[in-house]
Design an enzyme around this catalytic site. Sequence first.
Site, PDB file in Angstrom:
ATOM      1  N   LYS A 231       0.833  -1.217   0.000  1.00  0.00           N
ATOM      2  CA  LYS A 231       0.000   0.000   0.000  1.00  0.00           C
ATOM      3  C   LYS A 231       0.866   1.265   0.000  1.00  0.00           C
ATOM      4  O   LYS A 231       0.625   2.181  -0.792  1.00  0.00           O
ATOM      5  CB  LYS A 231      -0.937  -0.034   1.222  1.00  0.00           C
ATOM      6  CG  LYS A 231      -1.792   1.212   1.396  1.00  0.00           C
ATOM      7  CD  LYS A 231      -2.966   0.976   2.306  1.00  0.00           C
ATOM      8  CE  LYS A 231      -2.665   0.943   3.769  1.00  0.00           C
ATOM      9  NZ  LYS A 231      -2.308   2.239   4.398  1.00  0.00           N
TER      10      LYS A 231
ATOM     11  N   ARG B 218      -7.840  12.332  12.943  1.00  0.00           N
ATOM     12  CA  ARG B 218      -6.393  12.075  12.992  1.00  0.00           C
ATOM     13  C   ARG B 218      -5.601  13.396  12.968  1.00  0.00           C
ATOM     14  O   ARG B 218      -5.969  14.337  12.276  1.00  0.00           O
ATOM     15  CB  ARG B 218      -5.993  11.143  11.840  1.00  0.00           C
ATOM     16  CG  ARG B 218      -6.660   9.787  12.033  1.00  0.00           C
ATOM     17  CD  ARG B 218      -6.333   8.811  10.942  1.00  0.00           C
ATOM     18  NE  ARG B 218      -4.938   8.394  10.979  1.00  0.00           N
ATOM     19  CZ  ARG B 218      -4.405   7.554  10.096  1.00  0.00           C
ATOM     20  NH1 ARG B 218      -5.141   7.069   9.112  1.00  0.00           N
ATOM     21  NH2 ARG B 218      -3.142   7.198  10.189  1.00  0.00           N
TER      22      ARG B 218
ATOM     23  N   SER C  29       7.704   9.200  12.122  1.00  0.00           N
ATOM     24  CA  SER C  29       6.591   9.039  11.190  1.00  0.00           C
ATOM     25  C   SER C  29       7.062   9.172   9.754  1.00  0.00           C
ATOM     26  O   SER C  29       7.580  10.213   9.350  1.00  0.00           O
ATOM     27  CB  SER C  29       5.508  10.092  11.480  1.00  0.00           C
ATOM     28  OG  SER C  29       4.658  10.216  10.354  1.00  0.00           O
TER      29      SER C  29
ATOM     30  N   GLN D 145       5.122   9.289   7.258  1.00  0.00           N
ATOM     31  CA  GLN D 145       4.225  10.210   6.553  1.00  0.00           C
ATOM     32  C   GLN D 145       4.696  11.647   6.716  1.00  0.00           C
ATOM     33  O   GLN D 145       4.714  12.419   5.747  1.00  0.00           O
ATOM     34  CB  GLN D 145       2.784  10.045   7.047  1.00  0.00           C
ATOM     35  CG  GLN D 145       2.199   8.715   6.629  1.00  0.00           C
ATOM     36  CD  GLN D 145       0.805   8.467   7.165  1.00  0.00           C
ATOM     37  OE1 GLN D 145       0.271   9.273   7.925  1.00  0.00           O
ATOM     38  NE2 GLN D 145       0.226   7.348   6.789  1.00  0.00           N
TER      39      GLN D 145
ATOM     40  N   ASP E  40       2.286  -1.146  12.025  1.00  0.00           N
ATOM     41  CA  ASP E  40       0.961  -1.552  11.525  1.00  0.00           C
ATOM     42  C   ASP E  40       0.652  -3.020  11.811  1.00  0.00           C
ATOM     43  O   ASP E  40      -0.483  -3.465  11.631  1.00  0.00           O
ATOM     44  CB  ASP E  40       0.865  -1.283  10.010  1.00  0.00           C
ATOM     45  CG  ASP E  40       0.992   0.203   9.694  1.00  0.00           C
ATOM     46  OD1 ASP E  40       0.721   1.028  10.595  1.00  0.00           O
ATOM     47  OD2 ASP E  40       1.370   0.541   8.557  1.00  0.00           O
TER      48      ASP E  40
ATOM     49  N   LYS F 272      -4.091   6.111  14.775  1.00  0.00           N
ATOM     50  CA  LYS F 272      -4.241   5.430  13.485  1.00  0.00           C
ATOM     51  C   LYS F 272      -5.731   5.473  13.096  1.00  0.00           C
ATOM     52  O   LYS F 272      -6.482   6.283  13.625  1.00  0.00           O
ATOM     53  CB  LYS F 272      -3.703   4.003  13.585  1.00  0.00           C
ATOM     54  CG  LYS F 272      -2.217   3.932  13.937  1.00  0.00           C
ATOM     55  CD  LYS F 272      -1.338   4.542  12.869  1.00  0.00           C
ATOM     56  CE  LYS F 272       0.136   4.458  13.217  1.00  0.00           C
ATOM     57  NZ  LYS F 272       0.978   5.163  12.258  1.00  0.00           N
TER      58      LYS F 272
ATOM     59  N   ARG G  44      -7.166  -3.065   9.559  1.00  0.00           N
ATOM     60  CA  ARG G  44      -6.244  -3.994  10.233  1.00  0.00           C
ATOM     61  C   ARG G  44      -6.909  -4.675  11.435  1.00  0.00           C
ATOM     62  O   ARG G  44      -6.590  -5.816  11.760  1.00  0.00           O
ATOM     63  CB  ARG G  44      -4.952  -3.275  10.641  1.00  0.00           C
ATOM     64  CG  ARG G  44      -4.259  -2.644   9.447  1.00  0.00           C
ATOM     65  CD  ARG G  44      -2.764  -2.593   9.517  1.00  0.00           C
ATOM     66  NE  ARG G  44      -2.289  -1.798   8.381  1.00  0.00           N
ATOM     67  CZ  ARG G  44      -2.056  -2.272   7.156  1.00  0.00           C
ATOM     68  NH1 ARG G  44      -2.217  -3.555   6.901  1.00  0.00           N
ATOM     69  NH2 ARG G  44      -1.643  -1.488   6.189  1.00  0.00           N
TER      70      ARG G  44
HETATM   71  O1  SPQ Z   1      -2.411   5.597   5.384  1.00  0.00           O
HETATM   72  P1  SPQ Z   1      -2.807   5.298   6.786  1.00  0.00           P
HETATM   73  O2  SPQ Z   1      -4.290   5.379   6.942  1.00  0.00           O
HETATM   74  O3  SPQ Z   1      -2.097   6.155   7.798  1.00  0.00           O
HETATM   75  O4  SPQ Z   1      -2.383   3.771   7.045  1.00  0.00           O
HETATM   76  C1  SPQ Z   1      -1.602   3.061   8.028  1.00  0.00           C
HETATM   77  C2  SPQ Z   1      -2.129   1.571   7.966  1.00  0.00           C
HETATM   78  O5  SPQ Z   1      -2.286   0.877   8.970  1.00  0.00           O
HETATM   79  O6  SPQ Z   1      -2.312   1.119   6.829  1.00  0.00           O
HETATM   80  C3  SPQ Z   1      -1.702   3.624   9.450  1.00  0.00           C
HETATM   81  F1  SPQ Z   1      -2.832   3.631   9.967  1.00  0.00           F
HETATM   82  O7  SPQ Z   1      -0.224   2.966   7.644  1.00  0.00           O
HETATM   83  C4  SPQ Z   1       0.729   4.042   7.699  1.00  0.00           C
HETATM   84  C5  SPQ Z   1       1.799   3.733   8.728  1.00  0.00           C
HETATM   85  O8  SPQ Z   1       1.279   3.525  10.006  1.00  0.00           O
HETATM   86  C6  SPQ Z   1       1.344   4.157   6.313  1.00  0.00           C
HETATM   87  C7  SPQ Z   1       2.612   4.926   6.289  1.00  0.00           C
HETATM   88  C8  SPQ Z   1       3.179   5.363   4.994  1.00  0.00           C
HETATM   89  O9  SPQ Z   1       2.827   4.802   3.936  1.00  0.00           O
HETATM   90  O10 SPQ Z   1       4.050   6.255   5.014  1.00  0.00           O
HETATM   91  C9  SPQ Z   1       3.324   5.220   7.448  1.00  0.00           C
HETATM   92  C10 SPQ Z   1       2.846   4.855   8.795  1.00  0.00           C
HETATM   93  O11 SPQ Z   1       2.234   6.006   9.392  1.00  0.00           O
HETATM   94  P2  SPQ Z   1       3.102   7.085  10.235  1.00  0.00           P
HETATM   95  O12 SPQ Z   1       2.044   7.993  10.830  1.00  0.00           O
HETATM   96  O13 SPQ Z   1       3.839   6.297  11.273  1.00  0.00           O
HETATM   97  O14 SPQ Z   1       3.975   7.783   9.310  1.00  0.00           O
END
Ligand code: SPQ
Length: 428
Positions: A23, A123, A168, A170, A315, A342, A388
Amino acid sequence: MKTKKLQTNIQSLRGSIAIPGDKSISHRSIMFGALAEGETTVTNFLPGADCLSTISCFRQLGVHIEQEGHQVRIEGKGFHGLKEPEEVLDVGNSGTTIRLMMGILAGQDFSAVLEGDESIAKRPMSRVVNPLREMGAVIDGRKGAEYTPLFIRGGKLQGFRYELPVASAQVKSAIILAGLQAEGETIIVEPEETRDHTERMIQEFGGKIEKDGQTIKVSGNQVFKGTTIHVPGDISSAAFFMVAAAITENSEVVLKNVGLNSTRSGIIDVMKSMGADISIEMKASEGEPTGDITVRSSRLKGTTISGDLIPRLIDEIPVIALLASQAEGITTIKDAAELKVKETNRIDTVANELSILGADITPTADGLIINGRKALNGGMVTSHGDHRIGMMLAVAALIADGEVELGDPDAIDVSYPQFFEHLTHLIQ
Ligand code: SPQ
């Protein structure tokens, strides 16, 4: 609420499945394909609801994208070819879409509004908004832009140095995407290493990014060239079948072409340390490392999961909690307060739903304590709209004695639309 009767008390799981595309990498392949010049082709793309949200946002920004199942063709527009969207950009349930889009939109000379579903509205966004404002973007939204809807007016950005307050990927990726459009150099320091798919993909598109330990440097004014991306299988999806095989009797499951990037493979280290019967066959591949994972029924013992291991398996914690409920002794998960923000508060949803099925599990401020080897019973559980949690509960049901009904099973389509088909294929 829609419900689904789950398969319970099964004999064994046997066979092999090809795990659908990752994903995180699927999202990024669309984003970089759109920002590159020329055509990009993506194979083994994940057509889950989240990644389809990313495609629809880029179509609204004027990018021509053809998607048929797992195959995508993108006509890249370059960093300067996106157009102002006519309507609100709807990110659905996807945190990755909204946070990374903000980094992209921060450098664009137009305005856009971003919104998502009920879960996205809860969020936290200031973790991305604050650094982007420091770089020069104008962002507003509910509660000082902590929550959606968010309004963003991009423009001239200035590179800067930023120490991430939370680990993070993201937030890191949003700042990198803004940094690629900024004047000068942007330096990002991570408290712990997080998934590095953004950094790898920049290189695959011919761009430059430097990494020295937990410090990342990127410069603006780069030009990306369209390319071909093959998305490896998602280890976060494979995790459900890895745990399912380990906790059921007489099982042997082979999971093919799974991405084994070390920033994502913490679950393998944890399963090994818990005594799981797991073996890996690495495959020759360009880009992200991949391999086949074989897991057999296992005798497990409890463990402690904390520190820099957490971002490598964040995750997977819901399904690791289920694994721990079948291990001898106590498992302690700490330093994982990020789970609270999350799709649901995953500390609470995991503890509540697994308790309904008879697990001995206690939520803490930053994790979970699980007292293992408890037989599971039937019950009425729900995903709470979190993919999840839904998949973890479907795996728990496999060893439950009694009927298990799952509320809101469709949430699973966010990351694994073929989940139940694959599960049924493995059940003997
Ligand atoms: O995209 P989303 O909704 O945040 O999805 C999740 C998941 O479980 O699929 C988290 F809820 O994954 C994130 C992950 O936890 C996907 C991600 C990425 O692709 O960069 C990074 C992680 O989040 P974060 O907040 O730790 O950067």
